[in-house]
Write a protein that holds these residues in place. Structure first.
Motif, short mmCIF file in Angstrom:
data_model
loop_
_atom_site.label_atom_id
_atom_site.label_comp_id
_atom_site.label_asym_id
_atom_site.label_seq_id
_atom_site.Cartn_x
_atom_site.Cartn_y
_atom_site.Cartn_z
N GLY A 220 24.68 13.08 70.91
CA GLY A 220 25.40 14.12 70.19
C GLY A 220 26.28 13.45 69.16
O GLY A 220 26.19 12.24 68.94
N PRO A 221 27.13 14.22 68.49
CA PRO A 221 27.88 13.66 67.36
C PRO A 221 29.06 12.77 67.76
O PRO A 221 29.46 11.90 66.99
CB PRO A 221 28.39 14.91 66.64
N VAL A 222 29.61 12.99 68.94
CA VAL A 222 30.91 12.38 69.25
C VAL A 222 30.85 10.86 69.43
O VAL A 222 31.63 10.11 68.85
CB VAL A 222 31.52 13.04 70.50
N THR A 223 29.88 10.39 70.22
CA THR A 223 29.81 8.95 70.49
C THR A 223 29.51 8.17 69.21
O THR A 223 30.11 7.14 68.94
CB THR A 223 28.75 8.64 71.55
N ILE A 224 28.57 8.70 68.42
CA ILE A 224 28.20 8.02 67.17
C ILE A 224 29.37 7.99 66.20
O ILE A 224 29.68 6.97 65.59
CB ILE A 224 26.98 8.74 66.54
N ASP A 261 30.11 11.25 57.43
CA ASP A 261 28.89 11.45 56.65
C ASP A 261 27.65 11.00 57.41
O ASP A 261 26.61 11.66 57.37
CB ASP A 261 28.98 10.70 55.32
N PHE A 262 27.77 9.88 58.11
CA PHE A 262 26.59 9.42 58.84
C PHE A 262 26.25 10.36 59.99
O PHE A 262 25.09 10.66 60.25
CB PHE A 262 26.79 7.99 59.36
N THR A 263 27.29 10.83 60.68
CA THR A 263 27.06 11.78 61.78
C THR A 263 26.35 13.02 61.25
O THR A 263 25.41 13.53 61.87
CB THR A 263 28.42 12.19 62.40
N LYS A 264 26.79 13.47 60.07
CA LYS A 264 26.18 14.64 59.46
C LYS A 264 24.71 14.38 59.15
O LYS A 264 23.83 15.20 59.44
CB LYS A 264 26.96 14.95 58.17
N ALA A 418 40.84 14.83 69.46
CA ALA A 418 40.29 15.94 70.25
C ALA A 418 39.93 17.11 69.34
O ALA A 418 38.89 17.75 69.50
CB ALA A 418 41.29 16.37 71.31
N ALA A 419 40.79 17.39 68.35
CA ALA A 419 40.55 18.55 67.48
C ALA A 419 39.35 18.33 66.56
O ALA A 419 38.51 19.22 66.41
CB ALA A 419 41.80 18.83 66.65
N VAL A 420 39.24 17.14 65.96
CA VAL A 420 38.15 16.94 65.01
C VAL A 420 36.81 16.78 65.72
O VAL A 420 35.76 17.14 65.18
CB VAL A 420 38.40 15.75 64.04
N GLU A 421 36.83 16.26 66.93
CA GLU A 421 35.58 16.15 67.69
C GLU A 421 34.97 17.53 67.92
O GLU A 421 33.75 17.69 67.92
CB GLU A 421 35.81 15.45 69.03
N GLN A 422 35.84 18.52 68.14
CA GLN A 422 35.34 19.88 68.33
C GLN A 422 34.62 20.38 67.08
O GLN A 422 33.61 21.06 67.17
CB GLN A 422 36.48 20.84 68.69
N VAL A 423 35.15 20.02 65.89
CA VAL A 423 34.51 20.44 64.65
C VAL A 423 33.14 19.79 64.52
O VAL A 423 32.15 20.44 64.16
CB VAL A 423 35.39 20.08 63.43
N LEU A 424 33.07 18.49 64.82
CA LEU A 424 31.79 17.79 64.75
C LEU A 424 30.76 18.44 65.67
O LEU A 424 29.61 18.66 65.29
CB LEU A 424 31.96 16.32 65.14
N SER A 431 27.73 26.23 65.19
CA SER A 431 28.75 27.26 65.07
C SER A 431 29.61 27.04 63.82
O SER A 431 30.37 27.91 63.42
CB SER A 431 29.62 27.32 66.33
N VAL A 432 29.50 25.86 63.21
CA VAL A 432 30.15 25.60 61.92
C VAL A 432 29.04 25.13 60.99
O VAL A 432 28.16 24.39 61.40
CB VAL A 432 31.20 24.47 62.05
N LYS A 433 29.08 25.57 59.70
CA LYS A 433 28.07 25.09 58.76
C LYS A 433 28.45 23.69 58.30
O LYS A 433 29.61 23.43 58.01
CB LYS A 433 28.01 26.04 57.55
N TRP A 434 27.46 22.80 58.19
CA TRP A 434 27.77 21.44 57.75
C TRP A 434 28.44 21.45 56.38
O TRP A 434 29.30 20.61 56.10
CB TRP A 434 26.51 20.58 57.72
N GLY A 435 28.06 22.39 55.54
CA GLY A 435 28.65 22.46 54.21
C GLY A 435 30.16 22.68 54.24
O GLY A 435 30.89 22.20 53.37
N GLU A 436 30.62 23.39 55.27
CA GLU A 436 32.05 23.69 55.36
C GLU A 436 32.76 22.77 56.35
O GLU A 436 33.97 22.85 56.55
CB GLU A 436 32.25 25.15 55.82
#
Lengths: 450, 297, 324
Positions: A220-224, A261-264, A418-424, A431-436
């Motif tokens: 998933g996105p968090v570890t990377i 950016d890489f995670t995206k 903790a907060a930004v990991e939720q966004v990732l 549930s969030v668009k990558w563009g936003e």
């Protein structure tokens, strides 16, 4: 996972264990004061009444791996008994708030608490909650540790409040069985050659996906994200979310943006299993081969072997991480000022952070010792992880930690993280668009930083 | 809306199945199907949990999912009590202590106050009774959580059982229920007669009222027991992880051993067993009590 | 909920001492007078004492805390209404209100309707009625945490039973936690499963107080059972329905445990707060971010919301079937 004494532990040979108990008695490598303080004062306090020292830690699976160390201590110190308590799996969202609440309230916290690197910035800013360890002679331990590990344990008044336990290091764990199915090499040396940098890592992922469409490449996105951010921080003045004046630099720090950016990219390429770290389904994914690779600091090996279980022994392996060295995680121990027995607590802390205590923990849970002598000890240097296809884990991780420069963690690092990991996660799961996502990422970070 | 009859345990309700005009009381096939379906839906999740609790982790993700019990219940339960990071045994003991103390105290307090409100005259009675009803509307749990925590910190009671118990003794519903019940079960004349005989109020309560309102006390006990046994938020905040109540212990199991499904489910099944037992033994009374309470309020 | 305060009867005075008992000691008289006057207060005092300590005091204290930048120890700064103004402008708070209301509506409306039909069915002549009544009540004795654990497993994305069933009909696996609508449905089903049977039993009690003669008369007039249900049963049950609506409102607006377990134990309620309820918001502010004043303000707003919701629902329920 259930504290199985025979569970998938990075086992050193039994012979080593017996050697260790012999050397434990004749401890003290090169007069560093390592452990000697403890033995001396133990006899001094023998006449005193019996006290119990509570040690509180976090982490799932084997967490700190203190079972055997505590057992050995309790046998030889009838008057100072250790009670070892693992409170919560997740450091940021569960353990830290809980411990903070007790520190604020003035009761409830243990005599000794474990602190993950990401919480050290916050704890260093609150000297009132911790005992100055120099009062109990622990400043003599300075030569045992790498300079950065030692300095992180100094609070904002320059007092010593915490000593290091383990270091994370960085590697890439992968499922050799899935690599084989995808027609990729499985030997760890060759696998490491596949991905000297992150772009080539992504290409390997696309290759694997073309062969095995049902298998994801990463968990998933968090570890990377975390792996990349701590690697890149080295090029950005060792900063992540905050600069040394405690200003939020989430928007301007290239390390954060590069990792984002890489995670995206990875997520948009459809290589993520969309799992949130530390959840139930994440653990199940490690077991069922839902994904083929996962960035892993040394302490993560115990998490994986605990989660994936015996039936998957030998399917996981460890190779070097793309982009060179890095360090993610590793912890410290501190004595709280609410402790009724700070002197005895300092003795216990001294023992747990000594070479001996750290080797106990390494054998139990795989976290690489932070003491220099511990890292060079044959137990670590020659350690082979049975579970991970006999990978020379000790060597892999020790190499990746020696050249590391320490990362600075701001006071509010954990809240922001903790907060930004939720966004990732939200962006990865849809549930969030990558563009936003980037705008939201920054906004959430700012809100968490208050 | 009040009714004249109340039923003690075992008293027959007035629904004689006399075949009157009837077709409104005739069960059609559709009705039977719907009831059967509802019963299955109600029981299935619990059944499934018990099934998982008797299997091994290898069975859990098998397709199709297992629907028959396996033979691992014993070892799974043993594993729950040995799971050192969940402190399950401590949780059970704490929950028993907390639930028993709160239930006893609430029943006593409510029976005393209910008697006073129902059969005695005193200035301000109606205002006080109205204020009890109003307090039933206030979500004390969520509203008072910050100051209650601050209170316990000041008293030095964090991580103690009295800190869990005390806030739950405020139970307006209990007072209201016992007031209604005493009104029904203890005729005024009975109290007056005892007065004429020269009995003191306390003696009247003990000798006349308590025996008459026993069924009401039983209903209140069962309801309070269920409520407190299942409480989650306040213990979670005030108790330390190594000293939990049973609900908090299940959450710890769920968090720390998340992939060990059988362990989590065995622990969860264990936490329900006491209530299921109460339910099996007192099911009829629970239904009677619920129905009484509903009719009377 | 109706409350007949005071039976309004003139109390008999204790028998005055008869002339032949002239020498009766007056102390005893005094004692019995005291007993009459003081004992009632003594009997209600435990409740009110506890209420003052653990009910009223926390409420007022919450108000006090909400006007401060509050720390458990150390500096406490008076900030007036700042917490409230910030809160009313906080999109996260309103998001949690929206979730709470959304889940409440999604859970309560079907739940009470099904409970009504279920009660009607249970009121018919059947074999094994007690067993059926008990089986629909079983969910009530299951703890909230247990319900959360079981249902979260059933709704798991990769290995859950629900997705497996849907997959049998060719539906792609749904990540239930991921979207507002799906997480709301999942949580609402937990609430419904636990409370429908309870409400059905309450309605059943109400139905049994309705005299049979009314139905008999209606049958003679040729009303079908269905028509009898809507024109006789439901209107006469109105007080009971109002009671269940109010109770459900209080329960629904303080929803906490189910969404917490559903989100794996965190207080954020999903990645972007898809299912964070107000109670979770309060706990997160107070015990995760240590913003006690802010949490206290949120608690007061929650209280007001409950009052408003209870009144609105009361009005709606009362108005139901007015036309008939």
């Amino acid at each position: 996972m259930l504290n199985s004494k025979n569970g998938g532990r990075p086992l050193a040979a039994a012979a080593v264990a017996s050697v260790l108990t012999v050397t434990a008695a004749a401890c003290g490598s090169g007069g560093t004061g390592d452990g000697t303080a403890a033995t001396a004062s133990a006899s001094a306090s023998a006449a005193a009444e019996k006290v119990t020292i509570t040690v509180q830690t976090f982490g799932s699976g084997e967490n700190f791996g203190y079972d055997s160390a505590v057992e050995a201590w309790n046998k030889s110190h009838p008057n100072i008994q250790i009670k070892y308590d693992n409170l919560a799996g997740n450091f940021e969202s569960e353990y830290l708030p809980q411990v903070n609440q007790w520190l604020e309230a003035g009761s409830g916290a243990g005599d000794i608490i474990g602190i993950d690197e990401s919480g050290m910035g916050q704890m260093a800013a609150r000297p009132q909650h911790f005992v100055d360890l120099a009062q109990y002679g622990l400043d003599s331990r300075k030569a045992d540790f790498p300079e950065w590990k030692w300095n992180t344990g100094l609070n904002k008044d320059g007092k010593l409040f915490a000593l290091g336990t383990d270091v994370g290091g960085m590697a890439m764990c992968y499922r050799s069985d899935l690599f084989k199915k995808a027609g990729l090499p499985t030997d760890r040396e060759e696998v490491a050659k596949l991905w000297p940098d992150w772009d080539s890592y992504l290409k390997v992922g696309q290759q694997l996906k073309s062969k095995l469409p049902k298998t994801s490449f990463v968990d998933g996105p968090v570890t990377i994200f975390n792996t990349l951010m701590v690697q890149e921080a080295g090029k950005a003045g060792n900063l992540t979310f905050f600069d040394k004046e405690q200003n939020l630099v989430i928007e301007s720090n290239p390390a954060v943006k590069t990792a984002f950016d890489f995670t995206k990219k990875l997520s948009e390429a459809g290589l993520s299993a969309k799992l949130a770290a530390w959840t139930d389904e994440w653990a199940a994914g490690q077991k069922n081969g839902a994904f083929a690779t996962m960035a892993c600091p040394s302490w993560m090996l115990g998490v994986i072997s605990g989660n994936a279980g015996e039936e998957n022994a030998g399917k996981w392996d460890v190779a070097a991480v793309p982009g060179g060295a890095g360090n993610w995680g590793g912890s410290w121990l501190a004595v709280t000022s609410q402790s009724k027995h700070p002197k005895e607590a300092a003795e216990v802390l001294n023992y747990l952070t000594s070479k001996e205590g750290q080797l106990h923990a390494f054998k139990e849970a795989g976290g690489v010792p932070s003491t220099l002598t511990g890292q060079q000890d044959p137990v670590v240097a020659d350690a082979v992880n049975e579970y991970f296809s006999k990978a020379p884990s000790g060597k892999i991780f020790a190499e990746s930690t020696q050249s590391v420069s320490p990362i600075f963690f701001g006071e509010k690092h954990t809240q922001v993280r903790a907060a930004v990991e939720q966004v990732l996660l939200g962006a990865d799961q849809g549930s969030v668009k990558w563009g936003e996502a980037w705008a939201k990422f920054v906004a959430e970070g700012q809100m968490a930083a208050g | 809306m009040t009714t004249v009859q109340h039923s003690g345990p075992g008293a027959r309700r007035h629904r004689a199945p006399a075949p009157v005009a009837g077709d409104v009381f005739r069960a059609t096939v559709l009705t039977k199907v719907m009831l059967g379906f509802t019963a299955i839906l109600s029981i299935f999740p619990i059944y499934w949990m018990i099934i998982i609790a008797t299997r091994s982790n290898a069975d859990v993700h098998s397709i199709p999912p297992p629907l028959l019990p396996g033979g691992n219940l014993g070892e799974n339960i043993k594993a729950v009590f040995e799971a050192e990071n969940a402190h399950f045994l401590t949780g059970i003991v704490n929950s028993v202590i907390v639930t028993a103390s709160v239930t006893l105290a609430v029943v006593l307090i409510s029976t005393l106050a209910g008697f006073a409100f129902a059969s005695l005259q005193f200035r301000g009675r109606n205002v006080l009774l109205l204020s009890v009803v109003l307090t039933m509307m206030v979500p004390l749990q969520q509203m008072g959580v910050v100051p209650l925590y601050q209170m316990m910190v000041t008293l030095g009671w964090t991580n103690t059982l009295q800190a869990v118990i005390l806030p739950f003794l405020v139970n307006g519903f209990g007072v209201f229920l016992m007031t209604q019940y005493t009104r029904q079960a203890v005729p005024r004349e009975l109290v007056e007669a005892a007065r004429v005989d020269g009995a003191s109020t306390a003696r009247i309560w003990w000798n006349v009222v308590v025996p008459a309102v026993r069924p009401g006390m039983a209903v209140l006990s069962i309801q309070t027991f269920m409520l407190i046994w299942n409480e989650f938020l306040w213990p979670l905040i005030i108790l330390r992880a190594d000293n939990p109540t049973v609900q908090v212990a299940i959450r710890a199991l769920n968090e720390k051993y998340s992939t060990n499904y059988v362990l989590v489910f065995a622990g969860t099944a264990l936490s329900i067993i006491p209530l299921l037992l109460v339910f099996v033994f007192f099911g009829r009374q629970i239904i009677g009590g619920l129905m009484d309470g509903a009719v009377k309020s | 909920m109706s409350l007949d305060v005071d039976a309004g009867r003139a109390r008999l005075r204790p028998v005055p001492p008869g002339p032949h008992r002239h020498r009766q000691s007056s102390t005893r008289h005094l004692l019995s007078w005291l007993d009459m006057r003081a004992t009632p207060y003594l009997f209600v005092s435990p409740y009110f004492l506890l209420f003052a300590l653990f009910g009223l005091f926390p409420l007022i204290f919450t108000l006090w805390v909400s006007l401060h930048d509050w720390q458990l120890a150390g500096e406490r700064e008076f900030v007036g209404l700042e917490n409230y103004t910030q809160l009313l402008a906080d999109t996260k708070f309103w998001n949690s209100v929206l979730n709470t209301v959304g889940i409440f509506v999604l859970a309560t409306v079907p739940q009470l309707l099904i409970a009504l039909l279920l009660a009607n069915a249970l009121n018919k002549r059947l074999r094994g009625r007690l067993v059926l009544r008990l089986s629909v009540l079983i969910p009530l004795v299951t703890s909230v945490v247990a319900v959360g654990v079981i249902f979260t497993q059933l709704y798991a994305r990769d290995y859950g039973l629900v997705n497996w069933l849907l997959g049998a009909f060719g539906v792609e696996p749904i990540h239930w936690q991921n979207q507002k609508w799906s997480s709301w449905i999942a949580i609402a089903t937990m609430v419904d499963w636990r409370w429908t049977g309870y409400n059905a039993i309450i309605y059943l009690a109400g139905m049994q107080t309705i005299s049979k003669d009314i139905y008999e008369a209606a049958s003679i007039d040729g009303a079908t059972p269905r028509r009898q249900f809507w024109t006789i049963t439901v209107p006469l049950l109105k007080p009971t329905i109002i009671f269940t609506v109010i109770v459900s409102t209080i329960g629904g607006f303080t929803l906490f445990a189910e969404p917490v377990i559903f989100g794996g134990g965190g207080m954020t309620g999903g990645t972007v707060g898809q299912f964070q309820t107000v109670a979770m918001f309060i706990v997160k502010e107070a015990f995760r971010d240590f913003d006690y004043g802010y949490a206290a303000a949120a608690a007061w707003i929650l209280f007001l919301l409950i009052l408003v919701a209870a009144l609105v629902n009361y009005a709606i329920t009362r108005g139901l079937g007015r036309s008939r």
